[in-house]
Motif scaffolding. Structure first.
Motif, short mmCIF file in Angstrom:
data_model
loop_
_atom_site.label_atom_id
_atom_site.label_comp_id
_atom_site.label_asym_id
_atom_site.label_seq_id
_atom_site.Cartn_x
_atom_site.Cartn_y
_atom_site.Cartn_z
N THR A 30 12.74 -1.79 -0.59
CA THR A 30 12.32 -2.30 0.71
C THR A 30 11.32 -3.44 0.50
O THR A 30 10.39 -3.33 -0.31
N THR A 31 11.54 -4.53 1.21
CA THR A 31 10.74 -5.75 1.02
C THR A 31 9.42 -5.66 1.76
O THR A 31 9.38 -5.30 2.95
N VAL A 32 8.34 -6.03 1.06
CA VAL A 32 7.01 -6.05 1.66
C VAL A 32 6.38 -7.43 1.44
O VAL A 32 6.40 -7.95 0.32
N VAL A 33 5.86 -8.00 2.51
CA VAL A 33 5.09 -9.25 2.46
C VAL A 33 3.69 -8.93 2.98
O VAL A 33 3.55 -8.52 4.13
N PRO A 34 2.65 -9.06 2.15
CA PRO A 34 1.31 -8.61 2.57
C PRO A 34 0.67 -9.40 3.71
O PRO A 34 -0.40 -9.02 4.18
N GLY A 35 1.29 -10.49 4.14
CA GLY A 35 0.76 -11.23 5.28
C GLY A 35 0.00 -12.47 4.87
O GLY A 35 0.15 -13.00 3.76
N ASP A 36 -0.87 -12.95 5.76
CA ASP A 36 -1.58 -14.22 5.56
C ASP A 36 -2.92 -14.04 4.87
O ASP A 36 -3.48 -12.94 4.81
N PHE A 37 -3.44 -15.17 4.38
CA PHE A 37 -4.83 -15.22 3.93
C PHE A 37 -5.77 -14.92 5.08
O PHE A 37 -5.45 -15.15 6.26
N VAL A 38 -6.93 -14.40 4.75
CA VAL A 38 -8.02 -14.24 5.72
C VAL A 38 -9.12 -15.22 5.29
O VAL A 38 -9.72 -15.06 4.24
N ARG A 39 -9.37 -16.23 6.08
CA ARG A 39 -10.19 -17.34 5.63
C ARG A 39 -11.68 -17.01 5.50
O ARG A 39 -12.43 -17.75 4.88
N ASN A 40 -12.10 -15.89 6.07
CA ASN A 40 -13.53 -15.57 6.01
C ASN A 40 -13.86 -14.53 4.94
O ASN A 40 -14.96 -13.99 4.91
N LEU A 41 -12.89 -14.22 4.06
CA LEU A 41 -13.13 -13.28 2.97
C LEU A 41 -12.83 -13.94 1.63
O LEU A 41 -11.85 -14.69 1.52
N PRO A 42 -13.61 -13.64 0.59
CA PRO A 42 -13.30 -14.16 -0.74
C PRO A 42 -11.93 -13.66 -1.19
O PRO A 42 -11.51 -12.55 -0.86
N LEU A 43 -11.26 -14.49 -1.99
CA LEU A 43 -9.90 -14.16 -2.42
C LEU A 43 -9.85 -12.85 -3.18
O LEU A 43 -8.92 -12.05 -3.01
N ASP A 44 -10.83 -12.57 -4.02
CA ASP A 44 -10.81 -11.34 -4.81
C ASP A 44 -10.94 -10.10 -3.92
O ASP A 44 -10.34 -9.06 -4.20
N ILE A 45 -11.70 -10.22 -2.84
CA ILE A 45 -11.82 -9.10 -1.89
C ILE A 45 -10.48 -8.88 -1.19
O ILE A 45 -10.04 -7.73 -1.00
N GLN A 46 -9.82 -9.96 -0.83
CA GLN A 46 -8.51 -9.84 -0.21
C GLN A 46 -7.51 -9.17 -1.15
O GLN A 46 -6.73 -8.30 -0.75
N THR A 47 -7.55 -9.57 -2.42
CA THR A 47 -6.66 -8.97 -3.41
C THR A 47 -6.92 -7.47 -3.53
O THR A 47 -5.98 -6.66 -3.59
N ALA A 48 -8.19 -7.09 -3.56
CA ALA A 48 -8.54 -5.67 -3.63
C ALA A 48 -8.03 -4.92 -2.40
O ALA A 48 -7.54 -3.78 -2.49
N ASN A 49 -8.15 -5.54 -1.21
CA ASN A 49 -7.65 -4.92 0.02
C ASN A 49 -6.14 -4.69 -0.06
O ASN A 49 -5.64 -3.63 0.35
N VAL A 50 -5.42 -5.68 -0.55
CA VAL A 50 -3.96 -5.56 -0.66
C VAL A 50 -3.59 -4.45 -1.64
O VAL A 50 -2.72 -3.61 -1.35
N ILE A 51 -4.25 -4.42 -2.79
CA ILE A 51 -3.95 -3.39 -3.79
C ILE A 51 -4.20 -1.99 -3.23
O ILE A 51 -3.38 -1.08 -3.41
N GLU A 52 -5.30 -1.81 -2.53
CA GLU A 52 -5.62 -0.50 -1.97
C GLU A 52 -4.58 -0.06 -0.95
O GLU A 52 -4.14 1.10 -0.95
N ALA A 53 -4.15 -0.97 -0.07
CA ALA A 53 -3.14 -0.62 0.92
C ALA A 53 -1.81 -0.27 0.25
O ALA A 53 -1.14 0.71 0.62
N LEU A 54 -1.43 -1.06 -0.74
CA LEU A 54 -0.16 -0.82 -1.43
C LEU A 54 -0.18 0.50 -2.21
O LEU A 54 0.84 1.18 -2.31
N ARG A 55 -1.33 0.86 -2.76
CA ARG A 55 -1.43 2.16 -3.43
C ARG A 55 -1.12 3.30 -2.46
O ARG A 55 -0.43 4.26 -2.81
#
Length: 306
Positions: A144-169
């Motif tokens: 099943t295909t998953v696209v994590p969505g858009d960037f969030v411009r008010n958060l550092p990229l590394d925080i966004q990456t951590a958010n994506v990893i946590e949701a995917l887990r």
């Protein structure tokens, strides 16, 4: 009328010239290869052969099988009625065909980005994961295909990456017991998208650390975003579970753009890939002629063992 004669008549009626060959040359080729499976397991999409097979999805699946295809993709599978989903699954099982990817319902988009770390977005995503378990049972599919969505411009990229990893887990915890794999697809549609490259997706998959979270490598998008296709496939190989294709520019069938798909397909075949190669693209020519041209293009690039 036999299907082989039906296609030959369509060619003669349109006066088509396919992949630089005359109609008569292609007639001889299609007659020899009729019903012969391809070397790789290409999966057409709903609608790609509707001029020959009609609008009904099961008629299209039968037509695909008769032309040598052994898989399908159906991005909109989750929006079909349960009755239609089961009818598709039953026909695939009868023909020995495979369901490729279907899109996780609300698996991530501009309005529901996993990068934001918002609980309401994660809840929507997890609901889609639970739904995917039921969908997979009906069609026999496991991707099943998953696209994590858009960037969030008010958060550092590394925080966004951590958010994506946590949701995917959390999503993987739902899918893994059922053997279902969410394949993350980096896209080129807009620079607002969070997931853009194969190596970024590789990092995220390593962070999730689950057999239920892998890469969907769409060569069309990766040609646009990063190029160096074969080298990047090799770099990310351990996390790639699925391929999709489309030529660039134009996002049409192979042989219409700049990607040497014969070499790409030979490379992944030699590395041992035998999964579905999703045909997620349009056709360069309309009507029946375009559908015949589509088949011919895949026969041409699939000839890498010759």
């Amino acid at each position: 009328m036999k299907r082989g004669q039906f296609i030959r008549n369509a060619l003669l009626a349109t006066g088509a010239v396919v992949s630089g060959k005359t109609v008569s040359a292609f007639e001889r080729e299609i007659n020899v290869k009729e019903n012969k499976p391809f070397n790789l397991n290409y999966g057409p999409h709903h609608g790609q052969f509707e001029n020959h097979a009609g609008k009904n999805i099961t008629d299209q699946i039968q037509f695909m099988f008769d032309q040598g295809f052994r898989s399908i993709e159906d991005n909109g599978f989750s929006r079909r009625t349960v009755e239609e989903q089961e009818r598709i699954g039953n026909l695939l099982a009868k023909l020995g065909m495979t369901m490729g990817v279907f899109v996780l319902d609300k698996g991530g988009n501009g309005a529901n980005t996993l990068a934001a770390g918002k609980q309401e977005h994660v809840d929507i995503f997890l609901k889609g994961c639970r739904q995917a378990v039921e969908l997979a049972k009906r069609c026999g599919g496991k991707f099943t295909t998953v696209v994590p969505g858009d960037f969030v411009r008010n958060l550092p990229l590394d925080i966004q990456t951590a958010n994506v990893i946590e949701a995917l887990r959390r999503g993987a915890e739902i899918l893994e017991p059922h053997g279902i794999v969410m394949v993350l697809e980096p896209l080129s549609d807009t620079p607002d998208l969070f997931l853009r490259t194969s190596t970024q997706t590789y990092l995220i998959c390593r962070g999730v650390n689950s057999p239920s979270c892998k890469i969907l490598y769409d060569a069309y998008h990766m040609q646009r975003n990063e190029g160096d296709l074969i080298a990047n496939i090799d770099r990310c190989w351990d996390e790639i579970a699925y391929f999709q294709v489309g030529d660039n520019p134009g996002r049409h069938e192979p042989t219409t753009g700049e990607i040497n798909y014969r070499n790409v397909f030979k490379h992944i075949y030699n590395k041992g890939y035998r999964g579905v190669v999703g045909m997620e693209h349009g056709k360069s020519t309309k009507g029946k002629e375009g559908e015949v041209k589509l088949i011919a293009a895949y026969r041409e690039v699939d000839s890498f063992l010759a």
